[in-house]
Design an enzyme around this catalytic site. Structure first.
Site, short mmCIF file in Angstrom:
data_model
loop_
_atom_site.label_atom_id
_atom_site.label_comp_id
_atom_site.label_asym_id
_atom_site.label_seq_id
_atom_site.Cartn_x
_atom_site.Cartn_y
_atom_site.Cartn_z
N TYR A 294 15.34 -3.38 -2.64
CA TYR A 294 14.44 -2.18 -1.88
C TYR A 294 14.49 -2.58 -0.57
O TYR A 294 14.64 -1.06 -0.09
CB TYR A 294 13.27 -2.56 -2.54
CG TYR A 294 11.84 -1.14 -2.19
CD1 TYR A 294 11.09 -1.52 -1.06
CD2 TYR A 294 11.72 -0.04 -2.31
CE1 TYR A 294 10.51 -0.99 -0.43
CE2 TYR A 294 10.94 1.07 -1.48
CZ TYR A 294 9.88 0.29 -0.56
OH TYR A 294 8.87 1.04 -0.31
N1 LIG Z 1 2.06 3.94 -1.19
C1 LIG Z 1 1.94 2.48 -0.01
O1 LIG Z 1 1.10 2.25 -0.11
C2 LIG Z 1 4.03 2.64 0.57
C3 LIG Z 1 4.60 4.00 0.53
N2 LIG Z 1 5.29 3.56 1.29
C4 LIG Z 1 6.66 4.55 1.26
O2 LIG Z 1 6.01 6.01 1.37
C5 LIG Z 1 6.77 7.24 0.01
C6 LIG Z 1 5.72 7.67 -0.57
O3 LIG Z 1 4.90 6.55 -0.81
P1 LIG Z 1 4.26 6.73 -2.89
O4 LIG Z 1 3.78 7.88 -2.88
O5 LIG Z 1 3.19 5.42 -2.70
O6 LIG Z 1 5.74 6.83 -3.33
P2 LIG Z 1 5.22 6.90 -5.17
O7 LIG Z 1 6.26 5.89 -5.74
O8 LIG Z 1 3.88 6.71 -5.56
O9 LIG Z 1 6.27 8.29 -5.54
C7 LIG Z 1 7.17 8.46 -5.03
C8 LIG Z 1 8.27 10.14 -5.55
O10 LIG Z 1 9.27 9.95 -5.50
C9 LIG Z 1 10.03 9.98 -6.90
N3 LIG Z 1 11.44 9.37 -7.22
C10 LIG Z 1 10.98 8.38 -7.56
N4 LIG Z 1 12.57 8.07 -8.24
C11 LIG Z 1 13.02 9.21 -7.84
C12 LIG Z 1 14.35 9.86 -8.51
N5 LIG Z 1 15.39 8.73 -8.87
N6 LIG Z 1 14.70 10.76 -8.38
C13 LIG Z 1 13.84 12.01 -7.27
N7 LIG Z 1 12.48 11.56 -7.20
C14 LIG Z 1 12.02 9.84 -7.39
C15 LIG Z 1 8.91 9.84 -7.82
O11 LIG Z 1 9.25 11.05 -9.06
P3 LIG Z 1 8.54 9.87 -10.23
O12 LIG Z 1 7.06 10.57 -10.21
O13 LIG Z 1 8.93 10.76 -11.28
O14 LIG Z 1 8.97 8.25 -10.36
C16 LIG Z 1 7.80 10.00 -7.09
O15 LIG Z 1 7.17 11.73 -6.90
C17 LIG Z 1 8.11 6.20 -0.15
O16 LIG Z 1 8.99 6.36 0.35
C18 LIG Z 1 7.33 4.43 -0.15
O17 LIG Z 1 8.59 3.89 0.00
C19 LIG Z 1 5.48 2.27 1.96
C20 LIG Z 1 5.02 1.56 1.71
C21 LIG Z 1 3.78 1.71 0.81
N1 LIG Z 2 8.48 4.09 -3.80
C1 LIG Z 2 6.68 3.23 -3.45
N2 LIG Z 2 6.97 2.44 -2.30
C2 LIG Z 2 6.39 1.78 -2.30
C3 LIG Z 2 5.29 1.35 -3.01
C4 LIG Z 2 4.62 2.64 -3.84
O1 LIG Z 2 3.60 2.44 -4.98
N3 LIG Z 2 5.49 3.72 -3.95
N4 LIG Z 2 4.12 1.04 -2.90
C5 LIG Z 2 4.47 -0.50 -2.01
C6 LIG Z 2 2.88 -1.22 -1.84
O2 LIG Z 2 1.91 0.07 -1.00
C7 LIG Z 2 3.21 -2.24 -0.65
O3 LIG Z 2 3.04 -2.08 0.27
C8 LIG Z 2 2.15 -2.94 -0.63
O4 LIG Z 2 2.39 -3.95 -2.34
C9 LIG Z 2 5.33 -0.37 -1.36
N5 LIG Z 2 6.66 0.77 -1.04
#
Ligand SMILES: NC(=O)C1=CN([C@@H]2O[C@H](COP(=O)(O)OP(=O)(O)OC[C@H]3O[C@@H](n4cnc5c(N)ncnc54)[C@H](OP(=O)(O)O)[C@@H]3O)[C@@H](O)[C@H]2O)C=CC1
Ligand SMILES: Nc1nc2c(c(=O)[nH]1)N=C([C@H](O)[C@@H](O)CO)CN2
Length: 248
Positions: A160
């Site tokens: 990742y």
């Molecule tokens: N939340 C956090 O604390 C952090 C988030 N981030 C980044 O911020 C962004 C948003 O985070 P967050 O809202 O938590 O993400 P989530 O993992 O909650 O949601 C990600 C979205 O991407 C979709 N997705 C996953 N796999 C696929 C696929 N193969 N094809 C199409 N869509 C897909 C999911 O759809 P489905 O519901 O079907 O799985 C979901 O709607 C991400 O890029 C994440 O890596 C980075 C660090 C921390």
């Molecule tokens: N696609 C996602 N990426 C990440 C998520 C998530 O929920 N969906 N969450 C994190 C965590 O918050 C991490 O930053 C701390 O545990 C990272 N990326």
């Protein structure tokens, strides 16, 4: 109708919040989603155009590209979709298999969703992004949402983290390629939203990693995205939203 803002992964959490933010401004929003939640129907009601697309399915990806290529102008693409897959835990008796995916499958999936699809979309939609700037310098945008671990690495999400590092490298390349009309920036979050399965012990351990021990919330990302869209001079950079983790 304004030039659309395209957001990938709008079904929940940050992507959903971003879509609602721009819809509330009366802007044209195009979203992609994999799973169909009630939020998708809500976004449709609010006027969003939504495309189902599982980025692991090359045929669905090509169909999405073909549809978006019919646009004449694009204001921004926000690459938010992401799958947070952990590395497989291999055992002596099963050196190449894990409970879910083998190492090669985990890496392939991470590169597909975080690198291949953003790469394909950015290349396919270059003309529409340049046109979306209406001849103004820096007036259209690509935003790659990466992760703090792109610079730091991760012991349990190696594939990742590597894919998110590759996504940031594309920020550097596309920023140079698409200037001066298009700005390209990375946003590298750390602790924005916990997941339902994160227990108290995990939450406390994670919060302790930052100088500012808090679950930042969607607004931190929304406000930074808005700042980047409003800018006409910021490009080719990574913008960390991480509570000062690098100093802890
Ligand atoms: N939340 C956090 O604390 C952090 C988030 N981030 C980044 O911020 C962004 C948003 O985070 P967050 O809202 O938590 O993400 P989530 O993992 O909650 O949601 C990600 C979205 O991407 C979709 N997705 C996953 N796999 C696929 C696929 N193969 N094809 C199409 N869509 C897909 C999911 O759809 P489905 O519901 O079907 O799985 C979901 O709607 C991400 O890029 C994440 O890596 C980075 C660090 C921390
Ligand atoms: N696609 C996602 N990426 C990440 C998520 C998530 O929920 N969906 N969450 C994190 C965590 O918050 C991490 O930053 C701390 O545990 C990272 N990326």
């Amino acid at each position: 109708m304004t030039s659309p803002i395209i957001i990938t992964g709008v079904g929940k959490r940050i992507g959903y919040a971003l879509a609602k933010h721009f819809l509330a401004q009366g802007l044209s929003v195009i979203g992609t989603y994999r799973s169909h939640y009630p939020s998708i129907d809500e976004l449709k009601t609010l006027g969003a155009t939504l495309y189902p697309c599982d980025f692991y399915d090359d045929i669905q990806v090509q169909s999405l590209i073909d549809e978006l290529a019919k646009l004449t102008q694009i204001r921004a693409i926000i690459h938010n979709a992401s799958d947070w897959l952990p590395d497989p835990v291999l055992t002596k008796n099963a050196p190449s298999k894990s409970a879910t995916f083998a190492p090669s499958e985990v890496l392939q999936r991470m590169m597909q969703v975080h690198v291949s699809v953003p790469y394909q979309l950015n290349l396919a939609l270059e003309a529409q992004l340049r046109a979306g700037a209406d001849g103004n310098i820096g007036a259209s945008d690509i935003i790659h949402i990466t992760d703090y671990v792109a610079e730091k690495g991760s012991q349990k999400h190696i594939a990742y983290a590597a894919s998110k590092a590759a996504l940031h490298n594309m920020t550097l390349s596309f920023a140079a390629k698409l200037a001066p009309e298009v700005k390209v920036n990375s946003i590298a979050p750390a602790m924005i939203l916990f997941n339902a399965e994160d227990d108290i012990a995990y939450q406390q351990k994670t919060l302790a990693k930052a100088l500012l021990p808090k679950e930042a919330g969607n607004e931190e990302i929304i406000d930074l995205v808005q700042y980047l869209l409003n800018s006409r001079y910021v490009t080719g950079r990574c913008h960390n939203v991480d509570g000062g983790r690098q100093l802890k």
